[in-house]
Each structure stands twice: as structure tokens, then as C-alpha cells.
Design an enzyme around this catalytic site. Sequence first.
Site, PDB file in Angstrom:
ATOM      1  N   GLY A   3       5.089   1.408   4.615  1.00 45.33           N
ATOM      2  CA  GLY A   3       6.326   1.848   4.380  1.00 45.33           C
ATOM      3  C   GLY A   3       7.321   0.982   3.752  1.00 45.33           C
ATOM      4  O   GLY A   3       8.023   1.776   2.974  1.00 45.33           O
TER       5      GLY A   3
ATOM      6  N   GLU B 152      -6.913   4.518   7.948  1.00 43.05           N
ATOM      7  CA  GLU B 152      -6.495   5.870   7.301  1.00 43.05           C
ATOM      8  C   GLU B 152      -7.908   6.432   6.893  1.00 43.05           C
ATOM      9  O   GLU B 152      -8.408   7.757   7.022  1.00 43.05           O
ATOM     10  CB  GLU B 152      -5.338   6.008   6.833  1.00 43.05           C
ATOM     11  CG  GLU B 152      -4.013   5.816   7.789  1.00 43.05           C
ATOM     12  CD  GLU B 152      -2.905   5.325   6.837  1.00 43.05           C
ATOM     13  OE1 GLU B 152      -2.722   5.483   5.483  1.00 43.05           O
ATOM     14  OE2 GLU B 152      -1.920   4.649   7.558  1.00 43.05           O
TER      15      GLU B 152
ATOM     16  N   GLU C 203      -5.128  -5.105  10.656  1.00 45.00           N
ATOM     17  CA  GLU C 203      -4.079  -4.044  10.670  1.00 45.00           C
ATOM     18  C   GLU C 203      -4.474  -3.174  12.214  1.00 45.00           C
ATOM     19  O   GLU C 203      -5.277  -2.233  12.062  1.00 45.00           O
ATOM     20  CB  GLU C 203      -4.120  -3.063   9.708  1.00 45.00           C
ATOM     21  CG  GLU C 203      -3.710  -3.416   8.311  1.00 45.00           C
ATOM     22  CD  GLU C 203      -3.228  -2.556   7.446  1.00 45.00           C
ATOM     23  OE1 GLU C 203      -2.137  -2.751   6.706  1.00 45.00           O
ATOM     24  OE2 GLU C 203      -4.103  -1.563   7.096  1.00 45.00           O
TER      25      GLU C 203
ATOM     26  N   HIS D   3      -9.507   1.036   4.721  1.00 44.75           N
ATOM     27  CA  HIS D   3      -8.239   1.239   5.424  1.00 44.75           C
ATOM     28  C   HIS D   3      -8.593   2.041   6.693  1.00 44.75           C
ATOM     29  O   HIS D   3      -9.319   3.132   6.532  1.00 44.75           O
ATOM     30  CB  HIS D   3      -7.327   1.787   4.602  1.00 44.75           C
ATOM     31  CG  HIS D   3      -5.869   1.754   5.300  1.00 44.75           C
ATOM     32  ND1 HIS D   3      -5.577   2.546   6.111  1.00 44.75           N
ATOM     33  CD2 HIS D   3      -4.950   0.961   4.998  1.00 44.75           C
ATOM     34  CE1 HIS D   3      -4.266   2.502   6.411  1.00 44.75           C
ATOM     35  NE2 HIS D   3      -3.869   1.328   6.010  1.00 44.75           N
TER      36      HIS D   3
ATOM     37  N   ASN E 161       0.910  -1.053   0.082  1.00 41.23           N
ATOM     38  CA  ASN E 161       0.128   0.033   0.246  1.00 41.23           C
ATOM     39  C   ASN E 161       0.790   1.406  -0.049  1.00 41.23           C
ATOM     40  O   ASN E 161       1.508   1.548   1.074  1.00 41.23           O
ATOM     41  CB  ASN E 161      -0.850  -0.094   1.394  1.00 41.23           C
ATOM     42  CG  ASN E 161      -1.705   1.301   1.368  1.00 41.23           C
ATOM     43  OD1 ASN E 161      -1.905   1.965   0.417  1.00 41.23           O
ATOM     44  ND2 ASN E 161      -2.513   1.429   2.505  1.00 41.23           N
ATOM     45  N   TRP E 162       1.149   1.894  -1.152  1.00 44.17           N
ATOM     46  CA  TRP E 162       1.964   3.064  -1.312  1.00 44.17           C
ATOM     47  C   TRP E 162       1.493   4.156  -0.610  1.00 44.17           C
ATOM     48  O   TRP E 162       2.120   5.279  -0.519  1.00 44.17           O
ATOM     49  CB  TRP E 162       2.435   3.074  -2.812  1.00 44.17           C
ATOM     50  CG  TRP E 162       2.992   2.257  -3.360  1.00 44.17           C
ATOM     51  CD1 TRP E 162       3.401   0.793  -2.699  1.00 44.17           C
ATOM     52  CD2 TRP E 162       3.547   1.860  -4.765  1.00 44.17           C
ATOM     53  NE1 TRP E 162       3.969  -0.006  -3.688  1.00 44.17           N
ATOM     54  CE2 TRP E 162       4.130   0.665  -4.925  1.00 44.17           C
ATOM     55  CE3 TRP E 162       3.482   2.712  -5.881  1.00 44.17           C
ATOM     56  CZ2 TRP E 162       4.549   0.116  -6.045  1.00 44.17           C
ATOM     57  CZ3 TRP E 162       4.071   2.288  -6.965  1.00 44.17           C
ATOM     58  CH2 TRP E 162       4.728   1.214  -7.288  1.00 44.17           C
ATOM     59  N   LYS E 163       0.082   4.392  -0.206  1.00 46.98           N
ATOM     60  CA  LYS E 163      -0.469   5.452   0.363  1.00 46.98           C
ATOM     61  C   LYS E 163      -0.418   6.548  -0.727  1.00 46.98           C
ATOM     62  O   LYS E 163      -0.281   6.285  -1.763  1.00 46.98           O
ATOM     63  CB  LYS E 163      -0.012   5.591   1.872  1.00 46.98           C
ATOM     64  CG  LYS E 163      -0.252   4.185   2.626  1.00 46.98           C
ATOM     65  CD  LYS E 163      -0.109   4.362   4.237  1.00 46.98           C
ATOM     66  CE  LYS E 163      -0.266   2.926   4.868  1.00 46.98           C
ATOM     67  NZ  LYS E 163      -0.173   3.170   6.240  1.00 46.98           N
TER      68      LYS E 163
ATOM     69  N   SER F 266       3.808  -1.972  10.415  1.00 46.08           N
ATOM     70  CA  SER F 266       5.186  -1.957  10.509  1.00 46.08           C
ATOM     71  C   SER F 266       5.811  -3.599   9.959  1.00 46.08           C
ATOM     72  O   SER F 266       6.595  -4.052  10.717  1.00 46.08           O
ATOM     73  CB  SER F 266       5.674  -1.797  11.973  1.00 46.08           C
ATOM     74  OG  SER F 266       5.099  -0.369  12.208  1.00 46.08           O
TER      75      SER F 266
ATOM     76  N   GLY G 252       2.636   2.215  10.765  1.00 49.34           N
ATOM     77  CA  GLY G 252       3.686   3.232  10.515  1.00 49.34           C
ATOM     78  C   GLY G 252       4.389   3.859  12.025  1.00 49.34           C
ATOM     79  O   GLY G 252       5.117   4.783  11.899  1.00 49.34           O
TER      80      GLY G 252
HETATM   81  P1  13P Z   1       3.120   0.464   7.666  1.00 54.72           P
HETATM   82  O1  13P Z   1       3.540  -0.899   6.996  1.00 54.72           O
HETATM   83  O2  13P Z   1       3.685   1.547   6.997  1.00 54.72           O
HETATM   84  O3  13P Z   1       3.299   0.275   9.247  1.00 54.72           O
HETATM   85  O4  13P Z   1       1.664   0.522   7.108  1.00 54.72           O
HETATM   86  C1  13P Z   1       0.564  -0.664   7.286  1.00 54.72           C
HETATM   87  C2  13P Z   1      -0.573   0.000   6.418  1.00 54.72           C
HETATM   88  O5  13P Z   1      -1.370   0.619   6.853  1.00 54.72           O
HETATM   89  C3  13P Z   1      -0.692  -0.908   5.279  1.00 54.72           C
HETATM   90  O6  13P Z   1      -1.889  -0.722   4.693  1.00 54.72           O
END
Ligand code: 13P
Length: 251
Positions: free
Chosen positions: A235, A96, A166, A94, A9-11, A213, A172
Site C-alpha cells: 500500500g 496472495e 512477509e 507472494h 509491489n503495486w499489486k 504494512s 495490508g
Molecule cells: P502492504 O505493505 O500493503 O501490507 O503489503 C505488503 C505486501 O504484500 C508486499 O508484497
Amino acid sequence: MRTPIIAGNWKMNKTAAAAAEFANEIKEALNDIAGVDIVFCPPALTIPAVAAAVAGTKIGVGAQNMHYEESGAYTGELAANMLTPFCQYVILGHSERREYFGETDEGVNKKIKTALAHGLTPIVCVGESLTQNEAGETHSFVSGQVTAAFAGLTAADVALCVIAYEPIWAIGTGKSASAEQAGAIIGQTVRGTIANLFGAATAALVRIQYGGSANEKNIADYMQQPDIDGALVGGASLKATFVQLVQNAVV
Ligand code: 13P
């Protein structure tokens, strides 16, 4: 046997040019890794460039969000039929999106139905906050999210979905859930809820990822857990070491 699935997930990272360059840089090494499904979920505007870059490889492409309506007056949104020429997957719900953009369980449920109707595989995200975790509410909260997300779906549809557990406190933060913790919640809570609602056969088919993470160093520990079928990676999916992560997931 469930095929493991690792999705990046490149966000909100990388321009179209940078996204295509990165995909080109790592696609051949990823294409050589057998026994795992691999998905890139880049920002919406970069999807066509990334899809073109990975054409002819085993790498799938996913969007990070989608609207549940077919079309209409929804400023800033994207419909399923805009994604399907480029994508096979779509991340839905997600944390977020839930936290910053007001997404609800009800909306996520509608989006899952629309995605499936268009042949897109939803990657449905669930997970508790730190407060809920510390209050001992993880099981009831996550089980409730799973129940709401899949309300009104058939067992056959649920089996086609991917679920990503998650824990919000692990996203993150570098503070990943232990493999045992994640394996227990994914097994008992996520897969267990699917089993209660849709039967043991469906629960045995649905693929469930860990996210939060995850990196090239800890992925093998997660994959040791019998109920964990891969990872949704933030990340650590933005760097060339993502190749190592995917390799370590299958050894
Ligand atoms: P991180 O791997 O940066 O913690 O993010 C996880 C995430 O939200 C994947 O959708």
C-alpha cells in the site's frame, strides 16, 4: 556489505496511464537517493509503460509473477522471455498468489530456476499465517518454505536471489510485525535456514526484506535490524510518500 533494496509491489492497482504518470512523478526524487536499490513491480500490462518511464534512472522494474515454462498452452500466463526486455526482477510466491491462485512450494521452486536462467532476480516471498504464528509454528513453517523454494539450487544462485519475509497477518492490515520480531525471524529463521543449507558465506550475501504494512514511519526501525536489508512494500508504494519511505530507509 549488502545493498538495501526497497521494492514497491503495486499489486492490482493503476492503469498503464496512471502507472506511467506515477512513475514519472516520483522517479527523479528516487533517483537521487544513494545507497539503496529501488524497484517498481507494477501490474503486468503496465510494465512496458513503467519501464519506459524509468529508463535512464536507477529504478529497476519487476513483475509480480511469471510462469516456469518457456512457452506453451498456459492461458493467461507470462513467460520469462516476455519479461526480460522490461524487467530485472520478478516477485515469486507472494502469499496472495499462494492463497488465491493455488501456488505451491514446488511451483515457486521451478519459477525461481526459470527466472535465474533468464537473468531475472527473483524476489522470493515467504511468511506464516496468523494461525501458524499463534500456534508457535512460524520457525518451522517459514524454514520449510525457504528449504522448498531453494531446493536444487547452487549456493551461487541463491546468493543472487532476494527473499521477502512477509507475515501474512501483517499484509495490508496496518498491523506490522515489530522490528525486533521481524529481525529475529529474518535472522534466525530465513538467513539461518540459508546458512544451514548453503553455508554461512551465502547466507551473508543474500538480501532479505521485510514486508507487511511497512511505511515511511516504521521503515527506519526495520532497517536498524542488522539482518533486514530492505522492504517489499504494498500500500505505501502507491503514493508519492514512497519517496519519503525510501529516504527514511537509508538515513
Ligand atoms: P502492504 O505493505 O500493503 O501490507 O503489503 C505488503 C505486501 O504484500 C508486499 O508484497
